[in-house]
Scaffold this active site. Structure first.
Site, PDB file in Angstrom:
ATOM      1  N   HIS A 182       0.836  -1.203   0.000  1.00 28.83           N
ATOM      2  CA  HIS A 182       0.000   0.000   0.000  1.00 28.83           C
ATOM      3  C   HIS A 182       0.876   1.261   0.000  1.00 28.83           C
ATOM      4  CE1 HIS A 182      -3.551   2.477   1.208  1.00 28.83           C
ATOM      5  NE2 HIS A 182      -2.604   3.191   1.798  1.00 28.83           N
ATOM      6  N   GLU A 183       1.897   1.270   0.856  1.00 23.18           N
ATOM      7  CA  GLU A 183       2.775   2.451   0.938  1.00 23.18           C
ATOM      8  C   GLU A 183       3.553   2.644  -0.360  1.00 23.18           C
ATOM      9  OE1 GLU A 183       2.619   4.646   3.216  1.00 23.18           O
ATOM     10  OE2 GLU A 183       1.188   3.433   4.331  1.00 23.18           O
ATOM     11  N   HIS A 226       1.515   4.273  -3.063  1.00 22.40           N
ATOM     12  CA  HIS A 226       1.455   5.753  -3.008  1.00 22.40           C
ATOM     13  C   HIS A 226       2.641   6.354  -3.767  1.00 22.40           C
ATOM     14  CE1 HIS A 226      -1.941   6.649  -0.415  1.00 22.40           C
ATOM     15  NE2 HIS A 226      -1.490   5.902   0.575  1.00 22.40           N
ATOM     16  N   GLU A 246      -6.137   7.180  -1.561  1.00 18.25           N
ATOM     17  CA  GLU A 246      -6.152   6.013  -0.664  1.00 18.25           C
ATOM     18  C   GLU A 246      -6.720   4.789  -1.373  1.00 18.25           C
ATOM     19  OE1 GLU A 246      -4.918   5.157   2.219  1.00 18.25           O
ATOM     20  OE2 GLU A 246      -3.917   7.070   1.984  1.00 18.25           O
TER      21      GLU A 246
HETATM   22 ZN   LIG Z   1      -2.430   5.181   2.196  1.00 18.80          ZN
END
Ligand SMILES: [Zn+2]
Length: 275
Positions: free
Chosen positions: A140-141, A144, A204
Site C-alpha cells: 500500500h505504501e 502511493h 487512498e
Molecule cells: Zn495510504
C-alpha cells in the site's frame, strides 16, 4: 482569471496549462496534475530520509529488518518486471529503494517517501502480525510512491498557492514558483513529501488497489489485507487513532471495496517468477 478556468485548473489542469503539466497514473489510468518535477521531490525526500535516520532510534532486530528488505526486494523486482513485460514505462525506474525499521512501539505506522525511501515502525508490527500482513502494508505504501501521490499533492498545493500567478507558470516561471513554495523549511518539506499530511480518499483507494496488485505480483497472499484493516480498527478502540489511520483516512466501505477487487486481482496479477 475566470472561475471556470480556475476550477478546471484544480480539476486537473491539463487543458489550462498544457499537457506537460499532466500525467497518468499507471494501471488505473487516472489523470493527475504534475507541476513539480519528480526528481526534485525525490531528492528532497532522500535528504529528509537521511535526517530521519539520524534522529530516530533504529531497531536492532536484524531478522525483522531482513524480512522487510526481503519483501521490498520482491516488490521492487515484480513491479519493474510487470511494467517491462507490459511494455509500459517503469514508474520506479529512477527509485533508489531503501528500508529502515524504526524502534518505536507507540507508532503504528509505515511510509514510503517519493523515490522509494521506506520506513516501518515497530508499533505497526503488532497489527501486521505476519509476512503477508507486512507485505500488504508495504504494498500500500509503495503504491502511493509508484502512483506519485506526493508529487500530485505538492503540485496541487502549488496550484492552490499560485493560482493567481498562472501567467508566470505559463511563461516558464514554473520552477521558480516551486522553489519559493517548497522553500527549505523542514516542516514544510515533511508535509510536502507526505508523511504528516493525510492522502485524499481517491489516492487512498488507488493505493489500496495498486497495493493489492503489487503484493499479488510479488507472491504474497493478499487475503490478509482485509484482516489488517480489521485489526487496525480494533487497535483504534478507545484510543487515539493509530497514525496509519490518521495519515491514511479510511472510508467506511474500504474493506468491502478491497473484498470486491480481491478475486479478480489474484487471477489477473499472478506472482511474477523470479529468474
Ligand atoms: Zn495510504
Amino acid at each position: 482569471m475566470d472561475r471556470r478556468l480556475f476550477l478546471q485548473f484544480l480539476g486537473c489542469g491539463c487543458i489550462s496549462i498544457g499537457v506537460s503539466s499532466c500525467t497518468t497514473v499507471p494501471i488505473t489510468d487516472r489523470k493527475q496534475l504534475k507541476l513539480i518535477p519528480e526528481a526534485k521531490l525525490n531528492a528532497q525526500a532522500a535528504q529528509i530520509y537521511e535526517k530521519i535516520k539520524e534522529k530516530e532510534k533504529l531497531s536492532d532486530d536484524i531478522s525483522k529488518l531482513n524480512e522487510i528488505k526481503e519483501i521490498g526486494k520482491r516488490m521492487e523486482y515484480s513491479i519493474g518486471e510487470y511494467f517491462n513485460q507490459s511494455n509500459m514505462t517503469d514508474p520506479t525506474a529512477s527509485f533508489d529503494w531503501e528500508y529502515i525499521l524504526i524502534d518505536n512501539k507507540k507508532v503504528k505506522n509505515a511510509w514510503c517517501m517519493p523515490g522509494g525511501k521506506i520506513a516501518v515502525y515497530t508499533g505497526i508490527l503488532e497489527v501486521t502480525k505476519n509476512t503477508n500482513g507486512l507485505a500488504a502494508v508495504m504494498g500500500h505504501e509503495i503504491a502511493h510512491a509508484v502512483a506519485k501521490h506526493s508529487v500530485e499533492r505538492a503540485s496541487r498545493n502549488v496550484a492552490t498557492n499560485v493560482v493567481l500567478q498562472i501567467t508566470d507558470i505559463l511563461t516558464g516561471g514554473k520552477l521558480s514558483t516551486v522553489n519559493r513554495t517548497t522553500g527549505m523549511n523542514t516542516v514544510g518539506l515533511l508535509s510536502q513529501i507526505g508523511i504528516t499530511n493525510p492522502f485524499n480518499r481517491k489516492q487512498e483507494s488507488e493505493a489500496d488497489y495498486l497495493g493489492l496488485i503489487f503484493s499479488s505480483l510479488s507472491g504474497y497472499n493478499i487475503r490478509e489485507t482485509t484482516k489488517i484493516w480489521e485489526r487496525m480498527k480494533k487497535a483504534n478502540k478507545g484510543k487515539e487513532p493509530p497514525e496509519f489511520m490518521s495519515t491514511h483516512p479510511s472510508s467506511s466501505n474500504r474493506i468491502k471495496q478491497i473484498n470486491e477487487w480481491m478475486n479478480k486481482i489474484i487471477i489477473e496479477y499472478p506472482p511474477i517468477k523470479i529468474s
